[in-house]
Design an enzyme around this catalytic site. Structure first.
Site, PDB file in Angstrom:
ATOM      1  N   GLU A  90      61.676  63.482  -4.627  1.00  0.00           N
ATOM      2  CA  GLU A  90      63.074  63.670  -5.031  1.00  0.00           C
ATOM      3  C   GLU A  90      64.002  64.020  -3.872  1.00  0.00           C
ATOM      4  O   GLU A  90      63.596  64.645  -2.898  1.00  0.00           O
ATOM      5  CB  GLU A  90      63.181  64.849  -6.032  1.00  0.00           C
ATOM      6  N   TYR A 110      47.722  63.324  -9.815  1.00  0.00           N
ATOM      7  CA  TYR A 110      47.027  62.373  -8.942  1.00  0.00           C
ATOM      8  C   TYR A 110      45.957  61.612  -9.720  1.00  0.00           C
ATOM      9  O   TYR A 110      45.676  60.451  -9.432  1.00  0.00           O
ATOM     10  CB  TYR A 110      46.432  63.099  -7.731  1.00  0.00           C
ATOM     11  N   HIS A 168      51.204  73.134   0.177  1.00  0.00           N
ATOM     12  CA  HIS A 168      52.566  73.336  -0.366  1.00  0.00           C
ATOM     13  C   HIS A 168      53.204  74.646   0.076  1.00  0.00           C
ATOM     14  O   HIS A 168      53.432  75.545  -0.723  1.00  0.00           O
ATOM     15  CB  HIS A 168      52.550  73.251  -1.899  1.00  0.00           C
ATOM     16  N   TYR A 215      65.666  73.150 -10.847  1.00  0.00           N
ATOM     17  CA  TYR A 215      65.422  71.754 -10.486  1.00  0.00           C
ATOM     18  C   TYR A 215      64.175  71.164 -11.152  1.00  0.00           C
ATOM     19  O   TYR A 215      63.743  70.072 -10.803  1.00  0.00           O
ATOM     20  CB  TYR A 215      65.453  71.604  -8.956  1.00  0.00           C
ATOM     21  N   GLN A 266      47.894  72.147   5.061  1.00  0.00           N
ATOM     22  CA  GLN A 266      49.298  71.839   5.349  1.00  0.00           C
ATOM     23  C   GLN A 266      50.000  72.994   6.057  1.00  0.00           C
ATOM     24  O   GLN A 266      51.202  72.940   6.292  1.00  0.00           O
ATOM     25  CB  GLN A 266      50.030  71.497   4.045  1.00  0.00           C
TER      26      GLN A 266
HETATM   27 CA   LIG Z   1      63.066  68.113  -9.876  1.00  0.00          CA
END
Ligand SMILES: [Ca+2]
Length: 411
Positions: free
Chosen positions: A282, A303, A186, A292, A122
């Site tokens: 989200e 997964y 990520h 958060y 990524q």
């Molecule tokens: Ca969250």
């Protein structure tokens, strides 16, 4: 007057009447969307939302007739779009170059001179933004995955776009989200300026079970939104400057992989979107110093199907997402609409979705999502970023070695 002429006269009167009231469009401010929710597939989990309207709200449909055009298919794995003062688009390509596209899709040669990226997985050259004074200083800021001792990390850099637009000059790394990790997942990767001239940069928690807890660790740069000066120093007024053991550039934490950042045009609030694992993508409204939740609370499962932290979805002192998706849509680049071309879109949030293969339109009122629409569905495109052009059209880029550049305007 024959009937055709009469019809034309009425139509003109109708149009001019409408155009004198640009804020209204056909979905009046106080009328809620009323179509069935756009998601019809079963969820991966049975977790109840924390409040009504946190997922699967009413569907809605744009009433304006859209003009959807693929204006180029020659970008190589495009990732981020920045709109230049003259309306052209400066676009990153994952492999480590940038290109300038006109609004009719003519592309420049690749712009070189950037530091090497690790484009595996990524990683690569990711999001970008322009200096508020770009017109005079030509400075560009971007995020990339950098090779370093111990693996790779998310870094932010700056440089000047040369007058001939062929190179970035004096590229300098200004921020590194440590610690590095030997993986290629990520990285987060968006960057934008706030009104005080400081930069917000989003990172990721690098996906591995060993690095995941660092999203909760204020002493790490992983799984954060950070706020820094143009020189890469912690910005004045940051929430953790006096917290022992905390990195002073950290602004919010408990994030998994933040690939969308945008300011609400009216409230000025910072919003983000991030990926969940299986389920639990989200949208959040970001406030300084807040947690958060990831990986302590989440609406996703592994997964492989296992619960994460025993299936905990709520915790006092941790923020609930404004909205979430299960199954996932893979939300990436995003923007709030502030243009005049399509008045009914005013202040709506648009998000490019990868696995979802559509562009989301969210109607947000009083910080809650009240309507959802999927645009450009059924084309098998993975939308990596969407931004509003100077002409009020949306421009979106898609993953791929012949990555598409879309213009979404009005007929
Ligand atoms: Ca969250």
């Amino acid at each position: 007057m024959n009937s055709k002429a009469l019809f034309a006269a009425i139509a003109i009167a109708f149009i001019s009447c409408n155009s004198s009231d640009p804020g209204t469009g056909t979905t009046p401010e106080n009328e809620l969307p009323g179509l069935p929710p756009v998601e019809t597939k079963p969820a991966n989990t049975t977790y109840p939302p924390a409040f009504e309207g946190q997922t699967r709200v009413a569907g809605m449909k744009t009433s304006a007739e859209l003009d959807i055009k693929v204006i180029s298919e020659e970008l190589v794995n495009p990732w981020g779009i920045a709109v230049m003062p003259d309306g052209r688009l400066l676009i990153t390509e994952k492999g480590g170059t940038m290109r300038i596209a006109t609004t009719t899709g003519e592309l420049s040669a690749p712009i070189v001179g950037l530091p090497a990226v690790n484009a595996n997985g990524q990683g690569g050259l990711l999001g970008l933004t322009l200096d508020p004074d770009f017109s005079s200083n030509r400075m560009v800021y971007w995020v990339f995955s950098e090779n370093t001792a111990g693996g790779t990390l998310t870094a932010a850099a700056k440089g000047r776009l040369a007058d001939d637009e062929k190179r970035i000059e004096n590229a300098t790394v200004i921020y590194r989200a440590t610690p590095a990790f030997a993986g290629t997942l990520h990285y987060g990767g968006r960057i934008l300026f706030d009104k005080s001239g400081h930069l917000f940069v989003s990172t990721g928690e690098r996906s591995d079970l060993s690095t995941r807890p660092k999203a909760q660790d204020l002493g790490a740069g992983l799984g954060k939104i950070v706020r820094i000066t143009k020189e890469g120093q912690p910005a004045a007024g940051n929430p953790f400057v006096s917290t022992a053991g905390a990195m002073p550039e950290n602004y919010s934490y408990g994030h998994r992989n933040v690939q969308g950042l945008a300011f609400h045009p009216e409230t000025g609030d910072l919003w983000e979107c991030e990926f969940g694992a299986r389920g639990g993508d989200e949208v959040n409204r970001i406030e300084a110093g807040k947690n958060y939740g990831w990986p302590t609370i989440t609406y996703s499962i592994e997964y492989g199907g296992q619960e994460i932290n025993n299936g905990l979805t709520q915790k006092v002192s941790m923020e609930q997402p404004v909205y979430y998706w299960d199954p996932v849509v893979s939300p990436s680049g995003m923007t709030f609409y502030s243009g005049n071309l399509i008045p009914e879109w005013k202040n709506n949030l648009f998000i490019g979705c990868l696995s979802g293969s559509h562009i989301l339109r969210l109607d947000i009122r009083n910080n809650k999502v009240v309507g959802e629409e999927r645009l450009l569905e059924g084309r098998q495109d993975r939308f990596r970023d969407v931004q509003e052009g100077k002409d009020g059209a949306l421009y979106a880029v898609c993953d791929g070695a012949h990555g598409k550049l879309y213009r979404i305007g009005k007929k």
